[in-house]
Structure formats: structure tokens, C-alpha cells
Write an enzyme that holds these catalytic residues in place. Structure first.
Site, short mmCIF file in Angstrom:
data_model
loop_
_atom_site.label_atom_id
_atom_site.label_comp_id
_atom_site.label_asym_id
_atom_site.label_seq_id
_atom_site.Cartn_x
_atom_site.Cartn_y
_atom_site.Cartn_z
N LYS A 27 0.83 -1.20 0.00
CA LYS A 27 0.00 0.00 0.00
C LYS A 27 0.87 1.26 0.00
CE LYS A 27 -3.68 -0.49 2.55
NZ LYS A 27 -4.27 -0.70 3.89
N ARG A 98 -3.27 3.37 8.61
CA ARG A 98 -3.60 2.18 7.83
C ARG A 98 -2.47 1.15 7.85
NH1 ARG A 98 -4.74 4.48 1.95
NH2 ARG A 98 -6.02 2.60 1.84
N GLY A 107 -8.26 -6.69 4.39
CA GLY A 107 -9.17 -6.76 5.52
C GLY A 107 -8.65 -7.54 6.72
N MET A 109 -5.85 -6.92 8.57
CA MET A 109 -5.29 -6.09 9.64
C MET A 109 -6.17 -4.85 9.81
SD MET A 109 -1.27 -6.59 9.00
CE MET A 109 -1.37 -6.17 7.30
N ARG A 371 -3.53 -1.74 -6.25
CA ARG A 371 -2.71 -2.94 -6.13
C ARG A 371 -3.08 -3.89 -7.26
NH1 ARG A 371 -5.82 -4.45 -0.74
NH2 ARG A 371 -7.86 -4.79 -1.63
N HIS A 485 -17.02 -8.85 1.22
CA HIS A 485 -15.98 -9.71 1.77
C HIS A 485 -16.03 -11.09 1.14
CE1 HIS A 485 -14.38 -12.63 4.70
NE2 HIS A 485 -13.42 -11.73 4.80
N SER A 793 16.49 -41.28 -9.24
CA SER A 793 15.25 -40.54 -9.03
C SER A 793 15.14 -40.30 -7.52
CB SER A 793 14.06 -41.37 -9.53
OG SER A 793 12.87 -40.70 -9.20
N CYS A 860 10.64 -37.89 -7.79
CA CYS A 860 9.32 -38.50 -7.93
C CYS A 860 8.49 -38.40 -6.65
CB CYS A 860 9.43 -39.94 -8.40
SG CYS A 860 10.31 -40.98 -7.23
N TYR A 880 14.34 -33.82 -14.89
CA TYR A 880 12.88 -33.76 -14.90
C TYR A 880 12.33 -33.79 -13.49
CZ TYR A 880 12.87 -38.72 -13.77
OH TYR A 880 13.06 -39.92 -13.13
P1 ADP Z 1 -7.55 -2.45 3.95
O1 ADP Z 1 -6.11 -2.72 3.80
O2 ADP Z 1 -8.25 -3.39 4.85
O3 ADP Z 1 -8.22 -2.25 2.62
P2 ADP Z 1 -7.34 0.39 4.19
O4 ADP Z 1 -6.18 0.92 4.94
O5 ADP Z 1 -7.21 0.39 2.72
O6 ADP Z 1 -7.69 -1.06 4.71
O7 ADP Z 1 -8.56 1.29 4.64
C1 ADP Z 1 -9.86 0.91 4.86
C2 ADP Z 1 -10.82 1.86 4.15
O8 ADP Z 1 -10.63 3.20 4.55
C3 ADP Z 1 -10.64 1.84 2.65
O9 ADP Z 1 -11.89 1.85 2.05
C4 ADP Z 1 -9.91 3.12 2.37
O10 ADP Z 1 -10.15 3.58 1.08
C5 ADP Z 1 -10.44 4.05 3.43
N1 ADP Z 1 -9.45 5.07 3.77
C6 ADP Z 1 -8.21 4.85 4.22
N2 ADP Z 1 -7.53 6.00 4.37
C7 ADP Z 1 -8.37 6.99 4.01
C8 ADP Z 1 -8.24 8.41 3.94
N3 ADP Z 1 -7.12 9.01 4.24
N4 ADP Z 1 -9.32 9.11 3.54
C9 ADP Z 1 -10.47 8.47 3.22
N5 ADP Z 1 -10.65 7.14 3.26
C10 ADP Z 1 -9.61 6.40 3.65
MG MG Z 2 -7.66 -1.08 1.29
#
Ligand code: ADP
Ligand code: MG
Ligand code: MG
Length: 904
Positions: A27, A98, A107, A109, A371, A485, A793, A860, A880
Site C-alpha cells: 500500500k 492504515r 481486511g 489487519m 494494487r 468480503h 530418481s 518423484c 525432470y
Molecule cells: P484495507 O487494507 O483493509 O483495505 P485500508 O487501509 O485500505 O484497509 O482502509 C480501509 C478503508 O478506509 C478503505 O476503504 C480506504 O479507502 C479508506 N481510507 C483509508 N484512508 C483513508 C483516507 N485518508 N481518507 C479516506 N478514506 C480512507
Molecule cells: Mg484497502
């Protein structure tokens, strides 16, 4: 030089970049990169993954000391760029904190939004934005998230409800509203008050008002979330090392919840389910963060085309769609145009399908994440081949984009068209993750094991359900969209999923599912078509998938770039044929003992084993000879033109004798001896450690007539085929040798037998005699062994067993615990232990070739179809790898990738 722990980004500049994922997490690295290529991203900074490791070693206080001045400087940078001030009453800077590891762990962490708010600054925000509702909505979200994530109020078990959710439900009920967007300012104020009281009650402390205290708390909580149960489980599933740690991204907030000119959403540059090249995604007006994926409100589609498709699937009338669920393209055409340009730019830049998060604040578009998107196996192959045809990537890169293990999904059955036509359709949801699945209904993820084939039926899923989702054959949810999810996780697993089937009424308590007038109980059968979103009654018949088109192209690229061959482990002509269709070039292991069990043969085998002298054994072996010869003819013919390695009898004889009294009685009758005699013989055969006992070449060396018979069956089969004009290359393999003398004795018997047959027939065939290297001593003395062996082998199953001293049959008592405790990173019977067992393999190969430079070497064991092990086999110069038929395509891609990685 001092260690750099904090990397800033913002306003088109960044200290990091895309290739710094290891340090900044995926990220963080991409937030930096997006700045550098001119995509609008709110400013912020990334604390490196190394700090997470430091934190685990030295703890919070010491880490705060290390970070303090850098973080303060980085906050100043954001303040300057946003013209706000952190902790200020009237013009406060709010940030998100984040998580973000090297590999994407969606989702798993934690993240905290709107940090920096308190009772004073909420008023400042209200005045500054002129939108009091927005200010209080942000505040109540913040207290809730901070309470859950940082103050540990998120419930641990699935029975408990989140205390904030409960309060929210109560307030909504009192006000008589369904949606949180219907709550008024006063309600939101009330919520904050109640939330804070709950915090005080549960933690014994008041909610922290200081922005800095909040920030440090959140940073440490994100580090801690690296070690939450979900994250640990996900890492284990995806083989992500525990040592990597997570980075922390602190970023200025942008607000999708500022009113009807604001929104938040997620989008994919191509279809993650099918790979189709269509921009798609979901968004919500006046919402924030995870609202889209949480399934609280019905998300809307990004494109008009997608919206029309969605409405049709959901049975929504056009006028309702246009009024209530318009696409972003219709609702905010200018923003849509910008987003469309950005998605195009990002995909071209990363040369791969992107998964984006964006927020629209009062008409202005901001990107929050990009990503490489998770995708199904089918989408993986299609996207790689489409990008190749679009000339964005070349054939090597297309091949490298294929994750070998994910090919497995493409080999699974699909519904039979006729069967689907006559099946009873129950409901229709969204085609969230393609594939066909039939199974018995279960309602709770932790019961996914209850039946052999289960369909997990939920209102919606949450990260806690991960393990059960992995076990279930398919997933069906009543709520949630294509980015819910359930949908995202299922696609990542390549698991069939139908989401948002609104007609489903699920009662967890009674464990029933109501659809229209029908009632389905736990254990009832249903079928899902994840490609159409349709749900069917009962079990629907499946058929094998077609493997032409893009799949075949990937296989062609593999053939072009591989150095090693891929063979298969097959004991029957049918398996050999399947493997040929998948592109196997030969058999690396044909186990002869499996042929001993079939039909009436087992009786003859037992007769042989229970005979008290050589004469009796020979009589029984004479009866077995024609069966074995016929089997070998079948297999050699199915693999015509390719080498077939046939292993001589290997298992301890005890495995073949009857163990029940009735069967022993029958045996006695057949052999004309007493039951007592049979019993004595059976108990004579039992051993303390059968795996280290009388087995492998030890059988052939103590009962040479067994080897003679098997050698004869093989050579005669080859001669018979030669007479029909079919060329074969049998490779006769002696198992379980530890000394060259053991091999020499077997090899002499085989050669003598062959000479006798050649004289009898007045004709000859080519054949080879080689050995398995599966006892450590054989690897250590491989130079000697190679004086006799014509090929090696590596039997890495036994080699692993003996190198570790783990009995394969007993290891399940401790291996799972070892994996859990991190004593072992992988199950060494699945993933070759390169550090230890690998040394034996490497040394064995080198020493063998020091005697015979052209010695043919293969593997094998189970490892021959496991990508990281295949790469290792390439690195030691094997000729192989051999694996089970359905893993052949996986091994072929892995072998080609290994060669590309090494030689470019
Ligand atoms: P995950 O890794 O679980 O996707 P994120 O860190 O991406 O968690 O954040 C969770 C949500 O919060 C995402 O929808 C993201 O776009 C939103 N978000 C994170 N940082 C900001 C920010 N600075 N302003 C607005 N929304 C944010
Ligand atoms: Mg995210
Ligand atoms: Mg073995």
C-alpha cells in the site's frame, strides 16, 4: 547513516516508490508511486515494515522514542500541504492510520479513520465544512473504530456483538430508521456520547482526547494487528512469512461522507472473476471507507453498463435502478470520466489488472490505494493472455504472471449444460466468483467440515469465517455485492461464490434457509453456479472443463521456456493418458504394488507371501506374471515414445496379508493349510518399524525371484509392444537402496533376466536400470551408487522422512502443532525442505554426476508438483520432475518459470 524509518509522500512527490514494497508494504509503495505519476492522492507518510519488527523486539515506548522526531516532521509536512493543523480546535488535520504489508492481506489487519477528532475539533470541522452532520458522522465513526481497533473492544467470539453496533442498532430502532444515513445530527451526537460511555465502562478509561495520544495508540495497534488471529491464519494460507511485518501508513483524510456530492468506492480495471476487459466496481454516495464492502447499504455500480447488468441479475426495474441505484457514470459524470482515465493510466503503468480504492470529496476525486487485483485462476490466465495480445507484456512476462497453484482451479469440473437446463432454479444472486459447486448446506463457518461437501450459506461473511470458507465447496450470501468480503475472498481462493441473493431468508437460530415457499435445512443439498449467480436445488451433474484456448497458450509458453521435462506419477493406463493430455512427457514413477491389489490378484500375491519356500513363491509368481506383463503393456503403450520409470516392489509385505479372521480362514482354505499356520505367518511378518523394515530392495535381495518376475514382466511387455511396432523406453528402478551393493545385486538379476528373455525371443529392447535415492546414505555415497545406476530418481517422501526422522504416518500428531508454533514453516512432506533435505538432493546429484556426467536425474516425491520445490529441482540441474497427473500443468509452468528466473 541513520536508519530511515519514515517515508513521506504528497503533492506529486514521494520518498518511496513502487519497487520498495518490502520496506513500505504494498500500500505504502503504491501510494508513493501514484504521487510520482500524477494520480491525486492525499498526502501522508509510511512507517517501514522494519519498525514493526523493531516494535516486536523492543516494545512501544522505545519505538516511540525512535520515531518521534520523524513522525512529527512528517505530520508537519502534511499540515503544510493541507493547510491544517494536527490537534487544532478550529482547523484540525484528520488522518487515517492504515496497515499495509508486503503482500496484500485485504481486511486482515486494522485501519482507523478520522483520527484527530475530539469534542473540540468536531465543532471546528463542523464550522469549517459548514456541515454539522458530516462532522458528527465522522466523529461517531472514529470513536467506534478507535474503540474496536485500538482499545480492544472488538468482540473476540462470534457470539458476541460489537458493543458499538449494538448501541447503533438501538438508536436506529428508537428513531425508527433503517439506514445510518437517515440518522440526524442529534442522533449522531447521542451516539458519540453512548459510545464514549461504553468505552469508559469497558476499559475503565475515558476516550483519549489528545490527537497525539490517539496517533501513537493507532500506530501501535496497527503493528499489533500483524499478529491478530485472522492475519496469522491468512499468512499461513498464503505462505506469507511471519517475519515480514506490516508498514503503517498515516494519511490525510478525504471525506466521502460530506454529502451527496461525495462518495467512496472500489473498482477493478478488469473483471476479477472472468478476466473480461471491462472496467467495473461499486460505490456509495455519502459514505466512508469500508461502507461499500460491509454490506450495510446496497452498493451501486461504477459504469452504466455494469449497472444495467446488475439490475437484470437482481431483478431491479429500470426506473428504480435509475432513481435509486444510478451508476457513478450517470450520477457524477465528470468524476467518472476522471476515474476512468486514472484506471487506464494505472493499468498501463503497472501492466496488470488493478484493484483501486477511491473517494470523492465534494466533487473531487482522490485515489487511496492501488494494487494488482486478486483474481480467479481463470481470470489470471485470461488477463495474462489478453495483456500479451494487447502487446502490453511479452510471452515470458505473461507466463510469469501465472501463479502455478492457481491453475488447479481451471482443472476442476463445470456444470453439465444439459443437467443445468433441467435443474430447478431457486434464486439468483451475483456471479461473485466463477465455478460450479454442489454441497450440503451449513450456516456456520466453523462447521464447514460437517459433511464432505458443504456450501456455506450466510447473510454475509466476515474475516472470521476465513477458515470455513476455505473448507467449503462454495459460498452463498444473502447480502453484499461483487466487492463484498465473501466475493473478494472467494475470488482470491478461486472458490465458487454467489453473493447478494436477496431472496434468501436465513435463520441462524433454527438453521434453516427459506427461499420463496421452500424450506432448506442444514444438510440439504444445493448447487451454485458462480459464473451466472444462479442457485439450484439438489446436486447438479458436472463435467470436465475444456482446456484449450488461453490455457493451452500458457502451456505452449511453458514448453518454449522450460529446461526440465515434467513427467507424471501414474500406475494405470488411465492416469497415464490423463497426464499425457496435460502434457506429461513420460512417467517418473509407476508403482507396481498398486497392481497387486486389483481383483483376484491379491489372493495370488498372498499365496506368494505366505509360501514357506522358494518353490511355493515361484508358483505364485508364475501366476502373477501375465497380469503384471499386461499392466506394463498398457502403461508403456499409453506413454508410447516416452520414458516410463517402473519401480520394483516397495512396501513391506505385511501390507498385503489378510488381517481379519474371515479372510485368513479363506486364505487357509485356498492354500490348503490350517488357520493357525496362516496366523503364525501373518504375525511373523509384523514389524516394529515397518517403514524401516523388510521392504524396498530388501525384498528383492532376500527373495530374488520377485525381482526376476517383475523384470521379466517389464521386458516381455516391451518386446510385445515392439512386435506391434510401438517403441518404448522402460526404466527399471530399484527402491530404497542405502549401499551400492544392494543395487548391484538387484541390477545383476535384472540384466541376467533380460539376457535370458532376449535369447528366448531372439529379439532385444532398450532398457535402463537405475535407483531411487531416498535413504540419506545413498545420497552421501552417490558417486559409488552411480557406478551401477544408469539414472537417479529422488524419492523425497522417504528422504524427508529419514532426514528429519519423522514417521510420515505418525507426523500428523505433531506436525500441525509444529506449524502453528512456527517450529517449521511448511509441512516438509509438501514443500521440500531446501536447507536440509535439499542438501542431500544437491549433493546426491553432484556426486552421482562426478561419476557419470550424463546421469539422468529426476524427482518423484510429492514435491515434484509443488512450485517452490520444482524451482529448487531446476537449480540443482535435474533433468525432470514427476508429479501426479493433475499437477502436471502446475509443474510445467513452475519449471518454465524457474528457468526464466535463472536465465532471464
Ligand atoms: P484495507 O487494507 O483493509 O483495505 P485500508 O487501509 O485500505 O484497509 O482502509 C480501509 C478503508 O478506509 C478503505 O476503504 C480506504 O479507502 C479508506 N481510507 C483509508 N484512508 C483513508 C483516507 N485518508 N481518507 C479516506 N478514506 C480512507
Ligand atoms: Mg484497502
Ligand atoms: Mg519410498
Amino acid at each position: 547513516m541513520a536508519v530511515k524509518r519514515v517515508y513521506t509522500f504528497g503533492n506529486g512527490q514521494a520518498e518511496g516508490k513502487a519497487d520498495m514494497k518490502n520496506l513500505l508494504g504494498g500500500k505504502g509503495a503504491n501510494l508513493a508511486e501514484m504521487n510520482l505519476i500524477g494520480v491525486p492522492v492525499p498526502p501522508g507518510f509510511t512507517i517501514t515494515t522494519d519498525v514493526c519488527i523493531e516494535y516486536n523486539d523492543i516494545g512501544k515506548d522505545a519505538v516511540v522514542d525512535l520515531l518521534k522526531s520523524d513522525v512529527e516532521a512528517a505530520i508537519k509536512n502534511i499540515e503544510a500541504l493541507t493547510e491544517t493543523s494536527f490537534g487544532d480546535k478550529t482547523n484540525p488535520l484528520l488522518v487515517s492510520v492504515r496497515s499495509g504489508a508486503r503482500a496484500s492481506m485485504p481486511g486482515m489487519m486494522d485501519t482507523v479513520l478520522n483520527l484527530g477528532l475530539n469534542d473540540d475539533s468536531v465543532a471546528g470541522i463542523a464550522i469549517k465544512s459548514g456541515n454539522e452532520r458530516f462532522a458528527w458522522d465522522s466523529y461517531r465513526r472514529f470513536v467506534q473504530m478507535y474503540g474496536d481497533v485500538v482499545l480492544g473492544m472488538k468482540p473476540e467470539s462470534k457470539e458476541e456483538i460489537d458493543p458499538f453496533e449494538r448501541i447503533m442498532e438501538e438508536v436506529k430502532e428508537q428513531r425508527g430508521v433503517d439506514l445510518d444515513t437517515d440518522l440526524e445530527v442529534e442522533d449522531l451526537k447521542e451516539l458519540v456520547k453512548l459510545f464514549k460511555a461504553a468505552v469508559k465502562e469497558q476499559t475503565g478509561h475515558g476516550f483519549p482526547e489528545s490527537a497525539w495520544e490517539q496517533l501513537w495508540g493507532a500506530i501501535m495497534a496497527v503493528f499489533d494487528s500483524w499478529n491478530n488471529d485472522r492475519a496469522i491464519l491468512y499468512r499461513r494460507m498464503e505462505s506469507i512469512p511471519d517475519e515480514w511485518g506490516t508498514a503503517v501508513n498515516v494519511q490525510a483524510m478525504v471525506y466521502g461522507n460530506m454529502g451527496d456530492n461525495s462518495a467512496t468506492g472500489v473498482a477493478f480495471t478488469r473483471d476479477a472473476g472472468t478476466g473480461e476487459n471491462v472496467f467495473n466496481g461499486e460505490y456509495l454516495i455519502n459514505a466512508q471507507g469500508e461502507d461499500v464492502v460491509a454490506g450495510i447499504r446496497t452498493p451501486q455500480q461504477i459504469t452504466k453498463e455494469g449497472s444495467l447488468r446488475w439490475a437484470e441479475l437482481q431483478g431491479v426495474l429500470e426506473e428504480d435502478r435509475a432513481m435509486m441505484y444510478p451508476s457513478l457514470e450517470e450520477a457524477m459524470p465528470v468524476v467518472y470520466g476522471e476515474l476512468n482515465a486514472v484506471q487506464d493510466k494505472l493499468e498501463k503503468h503497472y501492466k496488470d489488472m488493478q484493484d483501486l480504492e477511491f473517494t470523492v470529496q465534494d466533487g473531487k476525486l482522490w485515489l487511496l490505494q492501488t494494487r494488482n487485483g486478486k483474481r480467479t485462476g481463470a481470470a489470471m490466465v485470461k488477463i495474462a493472455m489478453d495483456l500479451y495480445r494487447e502487446k502490453v507484456i511479452d510471452d515470458k512476462l505473461a507466463l510469469m504472471r501465472v501463479e502455478p497453484n492457481k491453475l488447479d482451479e481451471l482443472l476442476h469440473p463445470v456444470f453439465d449444460m444439459d443437467a443445468i437446463g433441467s435443474a430447478n432454479e431457486l434464486a439468483k444472486g451475483l456471479p461473485a466468483s466463477p465455478g460450479a459447486a454442489s454441497g450440503q448446506i451449513i450456516f456456520f463457518a466453523d462447521e464447514a467440515n460437517k459433511y464432505p461437501d458443504t456450501i456455506l450459506v450466510r447473510i454475509e461473511t466476515s474475516p472470521e469465517d476465513l477458515e470455513g470458507m476455505l473448507v467449503a465447496k462454495g459460498i452463498l450470501t444473502a447480502r453484499g455485492g461483487m466487492t463484498s468480503h465473501a466475493a473478494v475472498v472467494a475470488r482470491g481462493m478461486g472458490k465458487c461464490c454467489v453473493s447478494g441473493a436477496g431472496a434468501l431468508k436465513i435463520d441462524y437460530k433454527e438453521r434453516v434457509l427459506r427461499i420463496g415457499g421452500n424450506i432448506y435445512k442444514e444438510g440439504d443439498w444445493i448447487s451454485l453456479n458462480g459464473s451466472t449467480g444462479k442457485v439450484y436445488d439438489g446436486r447438479v451433474k458436472t463435467r470436465q472443463p475444456d482446456l484449450d484456448g488461453d490455457f493451452a497458450s500458457i502451456m505452449d509458453f511453458s514448453a518454449k521456456y522450460t529446461r526440465m521435462n515434467v513427467r507424471t506419477n501414474a500406475d494405470t493406463p488411465k492416469d497415464a493418458k490423463t497426464a499425457r493430455e496435460f502434457g506429461a512427457e513420460g512417467i517418473g514413477l509407476c508403482r507396481t504394488e498398486h497392481m497387486f491389489f486389483e481383483g483376484e490378484r491379491i489372493k495370488t500375491v498372498r499365496e506368494m507371501i505366505l509360501s514357506s519356500d522358494e518353490k511355493g513363491r515361484r508358483a505364485a509368481l508364475d501366476k502373477l506374471l501375465p497380469f503384471q506383463r499386461e499392466d506394463f503393456e498398457g502403461i508403456l503403450e499409453a506413454m508410447k515414445g516416452y520414458a516410463v520409470t517402473i519401480r520394483l516392489l516397495d512396501p513391506p509385505l505385511h501390507e498385503f496379508v489378510p488381517h481379519t479372521e474371515a479372510a485368513q480362514q479363506e486364505m487357509a482354505k485356498e492354500m490348503g493349510i490350517s488357520l493357525a499356520e496362516v496366523k503364525t505367518k501373518v504375525s511373523d511378518l509384523s514389524e516394529f518399524n515397518p517403514m524401516l523394515g523388510h521392504r524396498g530392495c530388501r525384498l528383492g535381495n532376500t527373495y530374488p525371484e520377485i525381482t526376476e518376475m517383475q523384470a521379466r514382466a517389464i521386458i516381455e511387455a516391451a518386446l510385445n509392444l515392439k512386435a506391434k511396432g510401438i517403441t518404448t523406453v522402460p526404466e527399471i528402478m530399484v527402491p530404497l537402496i542405502g549401499t551400492v551393493e544392494e543395487l548391484k545385486m538387484q541390477s545383476d538379476i535384472i540384466h541376467q533376466t533380460a539376457e535370458i528373455i532376449f535369447a528366448e525371443r531372439g529379439d532385444k529392447v532398450e532398457y535402463m536400470v537405475g535407483t531411487m535415492i531416498e535413504i540419506p546414505r545413498a545420497a552421501l555415497t552417490a558417486d559409488k551408487v552411480a557406478e551401477v545406476a544408469e539414472f537417479f530418481s529422488f524419492g523425497t517422501n522417504d528422504l524427508t522422512q529419514m532426514a528429519f526422522g519423522y514417521s510420515r504416518d505418525d507426523a500428523n500428531k505433531f506436525l500441525p502443532i509444529y506449524l502453528e508454533k512456527g517450529i517449521l514453516k511448511h509441512d516438509p512432506f509438501q514443500v521440500l525442505d531446501q536447507t536440509g533435505v535439499g542438501q542431500l538432493v544437491e549433493m546426491g546429484t553432484q556426486r552421482g554426476r562426478s561419476t557419470k556426467p550424463d546421469l539422468k536425474v529426476g524427482i518423484c516425491g510429492e514435491h515434484g508438483g509443488e512450485p517452490s520445490s520444482v524451482e529448487f529441482c531446476d537449480s540443482v540441474g535435474m533433468n525432470y520432475v514427476s508429479c501426479s497427473p493433475f499437477r502436471v500443468p502446475i509443474a510445467r509452468v513452475a519449471a518454465a518459470q524457474a528457468n526464466i528466473k535463472k536465465n532471464g
